[in-house]
Design a protein around this motif. Structure first.
Motif, PDB file in Angstrom:
ATOM      1  N   THR A  38       0.970  -1.094   0.105  1.00 39.37           N
ATOM      2  CA  THR A  38      -0.091  -0.015  -0.053  1.00 39.37           C
ATOM      3  C   THR A  38       0.913   1.176  -0.063  1.00 39.37           C
ATOM      4  OG1 THR A  38      -0.156  -0.023   2.505  1.00 39.37           O
ATOM      5  CG2 THR A  38      -1.741  -1.119   1.334  1.00 39.37           C
ATOM      6  N   ASP A  40       2.158   3.096   2.423  1.00 39.63           N
ATOM      7  CA  ASP A  40       1.663   4.147   3.158  1.00 39.63           C
ATOM      8  C   ASP A  40       2.552   4.864   3.895  1.00 39.63           C
ATOM      9  OD1 ASP A  40       2.374   2.238   4.908  1.00 39.63           O
ATOM     10  OD2 ASP A  40       0.638   2.439   6.257  1.00 39.63           O
ATOM     11  N   SER A  48       1.144   9.321  -0.181  1.00 35.84           N
ATOM     12  CA  SER A  48       0.522   8.517  -0.897  1.00 35.84           C
ATOM     13  C   SER A  48      -1.159   8.556  -0.330  1.00 35.84           C
ATOM     14  CB  SER A  48       0.778   7.047  -0.198  1.00 35.84           C
ATOM     15  OG  SER A  48       0.910   6.811   0.978  1.00 35.84           O
ATOM     16  N   ARG A  49      -1.985   7.742  -0.878  1.00 34.78           N
ATOM     17  CA  ARG A  49      -3.244   8.007  -0.796  1.00 34.78           C
ATOM     18  C   ARG A  49      -3.739   7.645   0.810  1.00 34.78           C
ATOM     19  NH1 ARG A  49      -6.814  10.838  -1.508  1.00 34.78           N
ATOM     20  NH2 ARG A  49      -5.978  10.937  -3.762  1.00 34.78           N
ATOM     21  N   VAL A  52      -3.009  10.733   2.749  1.00 28.01           N
ATOM     22  CA  VAL A  52      -3.693  11.775   2.692  1.00 28.01           C
ATOM     23  C   VAL A  52      -4.885  11.637   3.353  1.00 28.01           C
ATOM     24  CG1 VAL A  52      -4.983  12.951   0.696  1.00 28.01           C
ATOM     25  CG2 VAL A  52      -2.502  12.649   0.390  1.00 28.01           C
ATOM     26  N   ASP A  53      -5.592  10.248   3.185  1.00 33.30           N
ATOM     27  CA  ASP A  53      -6.720  10.111   3.947  1.00 33.30           C
ATOM     28  C   ASP A  53      -6.383  10.202   5.422  1.00 33.30           C
ATOM     29  OD1 ASP A  53      -7.782   9.431   1.477  1.00 33.30           O
ATOM     30  OD2 ASP A  53      -7.489   7.091   1.620  1.00 33.30           O
TER      31      ASP A  53
END
Length: 109
Positions: A38, A40, A48-49, A52-53
């Protein structure tokens, strides 16, 4: 690690990653494989996503008046950011740094 008689021991720490990751325990290996897929955790210049989340969700858990987060990679980056924020908020330019143990060594008291 286990002794010849089967006694369970903590693994030796011959390096930073050895101490953190252990001795290839299947649960640790599976977690590492899952997480590396992932991406992360990257340095603060590449987000990375999942990062950000997380940054979008964290402010909801902060007390007022805090509304923003600043994700950094190292302790040095965190210290520099804290110093800059303190200077911005106080309007002052100087900071005080103490290293009492080292200072006492230098005085040879």
């Amino acid at each position: 690690m286990f002794t010849e008689s089967g006694r369970r021991l903590l693994g030796p720490t011959s390096g930073q990653m050895s101490g953190i990751l252990g001795n290839s325990h299947p649960h640790i290996v599976a977690t590492i494989q899952r997480q590396t897929a992932t991406l992360d955790h990257l340095f603060s210049g590449m987000l990375s996503r999942p990062v950000v989340d997380l940054a979008r969700r964290l402010p909801d858990s902060l007390p007022e008046p805090l509304t923003q987060v600043l994700l950094l990679t190292t302790g040095a980056e965190s210290n520099e950011a804290a110093i800059r924020m303190a200077k911005l908020v106080t309007g002052k330019l100087e900071i005080v740094v103490t290293a009492l143990g080292h200072a006492l060594d230098q005085l040879k008291v």
